[in-house]
Design an enzyme around this catalytic site. Structure first.
Site, short mmCIF file in Angstrom:
data_model
loop_
_atom_site.label_atom_id
_atom_site.label_comp_id
_atom_site.label_asym_id
_atom_site.label_seq_id
_atom_site.Cartn_x
_atom_site.Cartn_y
_atom_site.Cartn_z
N ARG A 53 1.40 14.43 13.49
CA ARG A 53 1.82 14.15 12.11
C ARG A 53 1.84 15.38 11.20
O ARG A 53 1.10 15.47 10.22
CB ARG A 53 0.95 13.05 11.49
CG ARG A 53 0.96 11.79 12.29
CD ARG A 53 0.25 10.67 11.61
NE ARG A 53 1.07 10.01 10.62
CZ ARG A 53 0.63 8.97 9.91
NH1 ARG A 53 -0.57 8.51 10.05
NH2 ARG A 53 1.43 8.41 9.03
N ARG B 189 -8.74 0.23 4.65
CA ARG B 189 -7.80 1.16 4.03
C ARG B 189 -6.50 0.44 3.65
O ARG B 189 -5.81 0.87 2.71
CB ARG B 189 -7.45 2.30 5.01
CG ARG B 189 -8.56 3.29 5.22
CD ARG B 189 -8.07 4.45 6.05
NE ARG B 189 -6.76 4.85 5.60
CZ ARG B 189 -5.80 5.33 6.39
NH1 ARG B 189 -6.01 5.50 7.67
NH2 ARG B 189 -4.62 5.66 5.91
N CYS C 136 -4.71 8.69 9.65
CA CYS C 136 -4.91 8.00 10.93
C CYS C 136 -4.67 8.95 12.09
O CYS C 136 -3.79 9.80 12.04
CB CYS C 136 -3.90 6.85 11.05
SG CYS C 136 -4.41 5.33 10.29
N LYS D 79 0.84 -1.20 0.00
CA LYS D 79 0.00 0.00 0.00
C LYS D 79 0.87 1.25 0.00
O LYS D 79 0.68 2.15 -0.82
CB LYS D 79 -0.89 0.00 1.25
CG LYS D 79 -1.56 1.34 1.52
CD LYS D 79 -2.42 1.31 2.76
CE LYS D 79 -1.73 1.67 4.05
NZ LYS D 79 -1.42 3.10 4.23
N ASN D 80 1.83 1.29 0.92
CA ASN D 80 2.60 2.53 1.07
C ASN D 80 3.51 2.81 -0.12
O ASN D 80 3.81 3.96 -0.42
CB ASN D 80 3.42 2.50 2.37
CG ASN D 80 2.52 2.66 3.60
OD1 ASN D 80 1.34 2.97 3.47
ND2 ASN D 80 3.08 2.44 4.77
N ASP E 95 4.69 0.23 12.10
CA ASP E 95 3.45 -0.31 11.55
C ASP E 95 3.22 -1.78 11.93
O ASP E 95 2.18 -2.35 11.56
CB ASP E 95 3.44 -0.18 10.01
CG ASP E 95 3.16 1.25 9.57
OD1 ASP E 95 2.81 2.09 10.42
OD2 ASP E 95 3.27 1.53 8.35
C1 UD1 Z 1 4.80 6.50 6.43
C2 UD1 Z 1 3.83 5.37 6.25
C3 UD1 Z 1 3.26 4.94 7.59
C4 UD1 Z 1 4.38 4.63 8.57
C5 UD1 Z 1 5.39 5.78 8.64
C6 UD1 Z 1 6.61 5.45 9.49
C7 UD1 Z 1 2.91 5.84 4.06
C8 UD1 Z 1 1.73 6.23 3.25
N1 UD1 Z 1 2.76 5.81 5.39
O1 UD1 Z 1 4.06 7.59 6.97
O2 UD1 Z 1 2.45 3.79 7.40
O3 UD1 Z 1 3.83 4.44 9.86
O4 UD1 Z 1 5.85 6.10 7.32
O5 UD1 Z 1 7.24 4.31 9.01
O6 UD1 Z 1 3.97 5.53 3.53
N2 UD1 Z 1 6.95 14.11 10.79
C9 UD1 Z 1 7.08 15.45 11.07
N3 UD1 Z 1 7.08 16.34 10.04
C10 UD1 Z 1 6.97 15.93 8.74
C11 UD1 Z 1 6.86 14.57 8.45
C12 UD1 Z 1 6.85 13.66 9.51
O7 UD1 Z 1 7.17 15.84 12.24
O8 UD1 Z 1 6.97 16.79 7.85
C13 UD1 Z 1 6.97 13.13 11.91
C14 UD1 Z 1 5.69 12.30 11.99
O9 UD1 Z 1 4.70 12.98 12.74
C15 UD1 Z 1 6.20 11.06 12.67
C16 UD1 Z 1 7.62 10.89 12.09
O10 UD1 Z 1 7.97 12.17 11.61
O11 UD1 Z 1 6.28 11.26 14.05
C17 UD1 Z 1 7.76 9.89 10.96
O12 UD1 Z 1 6.78 10.15 10.00
P1 UD1 Z 1 6.96 9.77 8.47
O13 UD1 Z 1 8.12 8.85 8.30
O14 UD1 Z 1 6.92 11.00 7.66
O15 UD1 Z 1 5.62 8.96 8.21
P2 UD1 Z 1 4.67 9.04 6.96
O16 UD1 Z 1 5.47 9.23 5.72
O17 UD1 Z 1 3.54 9.95 7.24
#
Ligand code: UD1
Length: 422
Positions: A123, A400, A118, A22-23, A308
């Site tokens: 986030r 989802r 979620c 999915k991701n 995850d």
């Molecule tokens: C992706 C995955 C999700 C997984 C996560 C971590 C997808 C669609 N989703 O989510 O399933 O749980 O990686 O492996 O691929 N953060 C910030 N600022 C930002 C971006 C992130 O503070 O601009 C923080 C987030 O709140 C979180 C951490 O960084 O605490 C990691 O998030 P991130 O790796 O970006 O996760 P996603 O890409 O949203």
């Protein structure tokens, strides 16, 4: 709203095919916006999140056709005619922000709503925005939307992420493929989904090196062409179904499974007493000899233990012998499954980002509520091990990210059924 009824207590034996990730698919789909030639994705999963990304891309003017029952997605962005990603679609899924980098890089302008997704913590998307600013984007936040411009086009730059972000790495990697000059991304995410995206972009003509390491170098090109790319195996679906026979007993072969996708997770399974064997077709998981042992888990970016899989692992450890300590280091509010597992008889203490699970002999079925995607499947796993009936409500979270759960587990002997509209 549908519910899932699980009657626990039986062992599982059989095989489960693992879908495309999915991701990975959610980041490969917006890559279509980088080119006016067609992009074809094979091995796509059939999920609600993929339908949401399809709707989002179509709203921008991209063509998305779902072929072979949804396993093949044919995408084309030769006629992108709307540069605004609307709140009504974006709020459904955080990954919607991934259209920002590609739109900006090819069109020089984009307006994207700040995302939802979620409820597992704040986030924010600040890193996505900072990275694009480093490439010369001019951004303004207005009325819940990011208004982004790159009047003279994006320019390559060195950008160091203050901490690892999967989505921000993907967004900036895509944008950098069409930026003038060289971009160096430091402290980049190393997840298999990033490698898959980079490999697809390279097929489209991008010049990328270092993907899979924490420094990715991108040499910008004028334009990208079409490509066909198979979506990498879903390591989270894989890990989830590896836990099914681990929690119930029995032997299940996960078709398409690969150790390198779940190495840190496999180490913990091994420590706990679950056997994982590589086969010609994937991975075979079995648990034969009595109770599992408690293990400690600390979630980390890849190649560490994935956040995850934390909820599902907690379900397993609820009945392991001893005390397990689970540390959640990626998201600040990701133990919402704990109170539901406690309703099923688990002994769990949560303090901030740490959960202490004292194994009990047996869980008991109960009505429980899914609170997010991975939490919902952890409750199904717990239900498989529990005595009696578990009804998991709010399974739209599950839909989802998991296709045909009832069918896949049912084929291995699980007593599981969907109750429509309950
Ligand atoms: C992706 C995955 C999700 C997984 C996560 C971590 C997808 C669609 N989703 O989510 O399933 O749980 O990686 O492996 O691929 N953060 C910030 N600022 C930002 C971006 C992130 O503070 O601009 C923080 C987030 O709140 C979180 C951490 O960084 O605490 C990691 O998030 P991130 O790796 O970006 O996760 P996603 O890409 O949203």
């Amino acid at each position: 709203m549908d519910s899932i009824l699980v009657t626990g207590g039986g062992v599982l034996n059989g095989e489960i095919p693992i879908a495309g990730a999915k991701n990975a698919c959610l980041t490969l789909m917006p890559a279509t916006l980088l080119s006016d030639e067609p992009l074809t994705l094979t091995n796509a999963p059939r999920l609600a999140d993929i339908a949401t990304m399809t709707a989002l891309l179509r709203s921008l003017g991209a063509e998305v056709s779902s072929l072979q029952g949804g396993q093949v997605l044919a995408l084309s962005s030769h006629d992108v005619n709307n540069l605004k990603a609307d709140y009504d679609i974006v709020r459904k899924m955080r990954a919607s922000i991934l259209v920002l980098g590609p739109l900006l890089a090819r069109q020089g302008h984009a307006v994207v709503s700040l995302p939802g997704g979620c409820a597992i913590g704040a986030r924010p998307v600040d890193l996505h925005l900072k990275g694009l600013e480093a490439l010369g984007a001019v951004l303004e936040l207005k009325d819940g939307y990011v208004h982004a411009d790159a009047p003279g086009g994006l320019k390559g730059a060195t950008f160091e992420f203050p901490f690892v972000s999967v989505g921000a790495t993907e967004n900036i990697l895509m944008a950098a493929t069409l930026a003038r000059g060289t971009t160096v991304l430091k402290n980049a995410a190393r997840e298999p989904e990033i490698v898959d995206l980079a490999e697809c972009l390279i097929k489209m003509g991008a010049q990328i090196e270092g993907h899979g390491t924490s420094t990715i170098t991108i040499q910008g090109v004028q334009s990208l062409k079409g490509a066909t790319h198979p979506v990498v195996t879903d390591r989270i679906e894989l890990g989830t179904y590896m836990l099914a026979p681990a929690i119930t007993g029995g032997t299940v072969e996960l078709l398409g499974g690969r150790i390198d996708l779940v190495a840190a997770f496999c180490e913990k399974l091994d420590e706990s007493g679950v056997s994982v064997e590589e086969t010609q077709r994937g991975l075979k998981v079995s648990r034969k000899n009595g109770r599992l042992s408690a293990v400690n888990i600390s979630t980390e970016p890849f190649p560490g233990f994935p956040t995850d899989l934390q909820a599902q692992m907690m379900a397993l450890l609820c009945t392991a012998d001893g005390v397990s300590v689970l540390e959640e280091n990626i998201f600040e509010n990701r133990f919402m499954h704990a109170p539901e597992l406690i309703r099923m008889g688990a002994n769990i203490d949560v303090h901030g980002g740490t959960a202490r699970v004292t194994g009990v002999e047996r869980l008991r079925g109960a009505p429980v509520m899914a609170t997010d995607l991975r939490a919902s499947v952890s409750l199904i796993l717990a239900g498989l091990a529990a005595e009696g009936e578990t009804v998991v409500s709010r399974v739209y979270h599950l839909d989802r990210g998991y296709e045909r759960v009832e069918e896949k587990l049912g084929a291995c002997g699980a007593r599981i059924e969907r109750i429509k509209g309950a």
